[in-house]
Design a protein around this motif. Sequence first.
Motif, mmCIF file in Angstrom:
data_model
loop_
_atom_site.group_PDB
_atom_site.id
_atom_site.type_symbol
_atom_site.label_atom_id
_atom_site.label_comp_id
_atom_site.label_asym_id
_atom_site.label_seq_id
_atom_site.Cartn_x
_atom_site.Cartn_y
_atom_site.Cartn_z
ATOM 1 N N ASN A 80 32.806 22.373 -13.409
ATOM 2 C CA ASN A 80 34.135 22.974 -13.448
ATOM 3 C C ASN A 80 34.493 23.270 -14.916
ATOM 4 O O ASN A 80 33.685 22.984 -15.814
ATOM 5 C CB ASN A 80 35.149 22.028 -12.781
ATOM 6 C CG ASN A 80 35.225 20.685 -13.519
ATOM 7 O OD1 ASN A 80 34.962 20.609 -14.713
ATOM 8 N ND2 ASN A 80 35.580 19.632 -12.809
ATOM 9 N N PRO A 81 35.665 23.815 -15.200
ATOM 10 C CA PRO A 81 36.017 24.125 -16.601
ATOM 11 C C PRO A 81 36.168 22.884 -17.478
ATOM 12 O O PRO A 81 36.225 23.006 -18.706
ATOM 13 C CB PRO A 81 37.363 24.861 -16.482
ATOM 14 C CG PRO A 81 37.492 25.243 -15.068
ATOM 15 C CD PRO A 81 36.681 24.303 -14.259
ATOM 16 N N HIS A 86 32.108 19.765 -10.371
ATOM 17 C CA HIS A 86 33.322 20.057 -9.603
ATOM 18 C C HIS A 86 33.464 19.051 -8.453
ATOM 19 O O HIS A 86 32.484 18.746 -7.757
ATOM 20 C CB HIS A 86 33.224 21.479 -9.041
ATOM 21 C CG HIS A 86 34.524 21.998 -8.517
ATOM 22 N ND1 HIS A 86 35.097 21.511 -7.363
ATOM 23 C CD2 HIS A 86 35.352 22.953 -8.983
ATOM 24 C CE1 HIS A 86 36.235 22.157 -7.149
ATOM 25 N NE2 HIS A 86 36.407 23.039 -8.115
ATOM 26 N N GLY A 87 34.686 18.555 -8.283
ATOM 27 C CA GLY A 87 34.938 17.581 -7.229
ATOM 28 C C GLY A 87 34.548 18.088 -5.848
ATOM 29 O O GLY A 87 34.115 17.316 -4.991
ATOM 30 N N PHE A 121 37.234 9.754 -6.676
ATOM 31 C CA PHE A 121 36.353 10.137 -7.782
ATOM 32 C C PHE A 121 36.503 9.077 -8.871
ATOM 33 O O PHE A 121 37.562 8.975 -9.506
ATOM 34 C CB PHE A 121 36.742 11.515 -8.325
ATOM 35 C CG PHE A 121 36.612 12.622 -7.312
ATOM 36 C CD1 PHE A 121 35.376 13.009 -6.836
ATOM 37 C CD2 PHE A 121 37.740 13.284 -6.841
ATOM 38 C CE1 PHE A 121 35.253 14.032 -5.905
ATOM 39 C CE2 PHE A 121 37.634 14.305 -5.918
ATOM 40 C CZ PHE A 121 36.374 14.683 -5.441
ATOM 41 N N LEU A 122 35.483 8.269 -9.079
ATOM 42 C CA LEU A 122 35.602 7.084 -9.934
ATOM 43 C C LEU A 122 35.086 7.304 -11.341
ATOM 44 O O LEU A 122 35.467 6.574 -12.260
ATOM 45 C CB LEU A 122 34.835 5.917 -9.291
ATOM 46 C CG LEU A 122 35.262 5.590 -7.858
ATOM 47 C CD1 LEU A 122 34.356 4.525 -7.268
ATOM 48 C CD2 LEU A 122 36.719 5.139 -7.828
ATOM 49 N N ARG A 123 34.190 8.276 -11.491
ATOM 50 C CA ARG A 123 33.548 8.509 -12.786
ATOM 51 C C ARG A 123 33.099 9.956 -12.821
ATOM 52 O O ARG A 123 32.512 10.435 -11.839
ATOM 53 C CB ARG A 123 32.348 7.570 -12.918
ATOM 54 C CG ARG A 123 31.413 7.814 -14.076
ATOM 55 C CD ARG A 123 30.255 6.847 -14.036
ATOM 56 N NE ARG A 123 30.725 5.481 -14.204
ATOM 57 C CZ ARG A 123 30.962 4.912 -15.380
ATOM 58 N NH1 ARG A 123 30.765 5.595 -16.492
ATOM 59 N NH2 ARG A 123 31.389 3.669 -15.456
ATOM 60 N N ALA A 124 33.378 10.653 -13.913
ATOM 61 C CA ALA A 124 32.959 12.049 -13.997
ATOM 62 C C ALA A 124 31.434 12.139 -13.981
ATOM 63 O O ALA A 124 30.754 11.328 -14.619
ATOM 64 C CB ALA A 124 33.504 12.675 -15.277
HETATM 65 C C1 LIG Z 1 39.038 9.046 -15.983
HETATM 66 C C2 LIG Z 1 39.168 8.477 -14.584
HETATM 67 C C3 LIG Z 1 40.009 9.425 -13.736
HETATM 68 C C4 LIG Z 1 39.920 7.164 -14.626
HETATM 69 O O1 LIG Z 1 39.132 6.145 -15.085
HETATM 70 P P1 LIG Z 1 39.285 4.692 -14.433
HETATM 71 O O2 LIG Z 1 39.249 4.799 -12.958
HETATM 72 O O3 LIG Z 1 40.454 4.022 -15.001
HETATM 73 O O4 LIG Z 1 37.855 4.100 -14.782
HETATM 74 P P2 LIG Z 1 37.239 3.251 -15.962
HETATM 75 O O5 LIG Z 1 38.226 2.791 -16.959
HETATM 76 O O6 LIG Z 1 36.379 2.278 -15.248
HETATM 77 O O7 LIG Z 1 36.293 4.347 -16.628
HETATM 78 C C5 LIG Z 1 35.256 4.969 -15.921
HETATM 79 C C6 LIG Z 1 34.621 5.974 -16.870
HETATM 80 O O8 LIG Z 1 35.596 7.007 -17.170
HETATM 81 C C7 LIG Z 1 35.803 7.055 -18.592
HETATM 82 N N1 LIG Z 1 37.220 7.318 -18.840
HETATM 83 C C8 LIG Z 1 38.234 6.511 -18.504
HETATM 84 N N2 LIG Z 1 39.405 7.092 -18.879
HETATM 85 C C9 LIG Z 1 39.088 8.269 -19.443
HETATM 86 C C10 LIG Z 1 39.847 9.314 -20.014
HETATM 87 N N3 LIG Z 1 41.188 9.264 -20.097
HETATM 88 N N4 LIG Z 1 39.211 10.401 -20.456
HETATM 89 C C11 LIG Z 1 37.870 10.502 -20.377
HETATM 90 N N5 LIG Z 1 37.078 9.540 -19.848
HETATM 91 C C12 LIG Z 1 37.694 8.428 -19.395
HETATM 92 C C13 LIG Z 1 35.429 5.697 -19.127
HETATM 93 O O9 LIG Z 1 35.047 5.763 -20.470
HETATM 94 C C14 LIG Z 1 34.282 5.303 -18.198
HETATM 95 O O10 LIG Z 1 33.035 5.863 -18.633
HETATM 96 P P3 LIG Z 1 31.986 4.951 -19.468
HETATM 97 O O11 LIG Z 1 31.730 3.728 -18.647
HETATM 98 O O12 LIG Z 1 32.638 4.645 -20.767
HETATM 99 O O13 LIG Z 1 30.773 5.826 -19.597
HETATM 100 C C15 LIG Z 1 37.757 8.301 -13.940
HETATM 101 O O14 LIG Z 1 37.931 7.631 -12.719
HETATM 102 C C16 LIG Z 1 37.041 9.604 -13.714
HETATM 103 O O15 LIG Z 1 36.621 10.270 -14.668
HETATM 104 N N6 LIG Z 1 36.853 10.004 -12.412
HETATM 105 C C17 LIG Z 1 36.139 11.197 -12.036
HETATM 106 C C18 LIG Z 1 37.111 12.377 -11.881
HETATM 107 C C19 LIG Z 1 36.310 13.590 -11.445
HETATM 108 O O16 LIG Z 1 35.197 13.797 -11.914
HETATM 109 N N7 LIG Z 1 36.897 14.404 -10.509
HETATM 110 C C20 LIG Z 1 36.202 15.519 -9.980
HETATM 111 C C21 LIG Z 1 36.176 16.676 -10.960
HETATM 112 S S1 LIG Z 1 37.807 17.429 -11.136
HETATM 113 C C22 LIG Z 1 37.639 18.956 -10.347
HETATM 114 O O17 LIG Z 1 36.556 19.386 -10.108
HETATM 115 C C23 LIG Z 1 38.895 19.685 -10.070
HETATM 116 C C24 LIG Z 1 38.949 20.907 -10.894
HETATM 117 C C25 LIG Z 1 38.473 22.109 -10.407
HETATM 118 C C26 LIG Z 1 38.579 23.271 -11.160
HETATM 119 C C27 LIG Z 1 39.163 23.233 -12.409
HETATM 120 C C28 LIG Z 1 39.583 22.019 -12.902
HETATM 121 C C29 LIG Z 1 39.498 20.868 -12.148
#
Ligand SMILES: CC(C)(COP(=O)(O)OP(=O)(O)OC[C@H]1O[C@@H](n2cnc3c(N)ncnc32)[C@H](O)[C@@H]1OP(=O)(O)O)[C@@H](O)C(=O)NCCC(=O)NCCSC(=O)Cc1ccccc1
Length: 182
Positions: A80-81, A86-87, A121-124
Amino acid sequence: MADDGVSGTHAPSRRRVVAWADPRSIAVPGQSLAGLDFLRSLIAGEIPSPPVIQLLGIEFLSVEPGTATMRMPAAEHLFNPLGCVHGGSLATLLDSVMGCAVHATLPVGRAYTTLEFQLNFLRAATERSGLLTAVGQVVHAGRQQAVAEGRITDESGRLVATASTTCLLFDRPGARTPPTVD
Ligand SMILES: CC(C)(COP(=O)(O)OP(=O)(O)OC[C@H]1O[C@@H](n2cnc3c(N)ncnc32)[C@H](O)[C@@H]1OP(=O)(O)O)[C@@H](O)C(=O)NCCC(=O)NCCSC(=O)Cc1ccccc1
């Protein structure tokens, strides 16, 4: 000029070729097979892979009654951007693996469809995630509904996403025994 991200041109320079089979060559054999036999034939390549599986680059690894495993690369054509997968692609992988886990429990003449699913979605998933592995597992197989769970882990074994789904189970149209008339 090349699309190097700094020269100012945005003409796409990366290409991916996707090939798929006539979807009828997949659906028709599925009507006369139990779910497990159909899915095993898909894995063995005796029935072609569904188009959406080809599109996303998913590999169907294994299936047993009530469980299925697939793999998908966290590849940039799915980004995604924000620069991560992309989710919706992750959701498709989870819907597929949970649906196939349910399908693998069904006898000839029975079918299923997803009614709803819920995801976390727990980790990108980024270029560092490597191959994503998805496992679907049935937790309830009733007469009318099946409930399944799914998990995606990255190549390091870190949890990327979890999901649960409810599927409707029904007789395949045309497979019902006609009612007897006295
Ligand atoms: C960041 C968060 C939401 C929350 O984290 P928490 O639950 O509190 O988890 P935790 O603290 O355990 O950390 C886990 C890991 O995350 C990292 N990290 C934490 N905070 C940040 C931060 N602020 N910024 C950056 N990274 C951050 C952290 O360092 C760790 O990594 P590491 O172990 O160091 O390597 C995480 O669950 C996530 O990334 N989920 C996946 C979301 C996803 O991919 N969605 C789908 C795609 S969206 C889509 O496609 C829609 C769309 C379409 C079109 C256009 C646009 C959009």
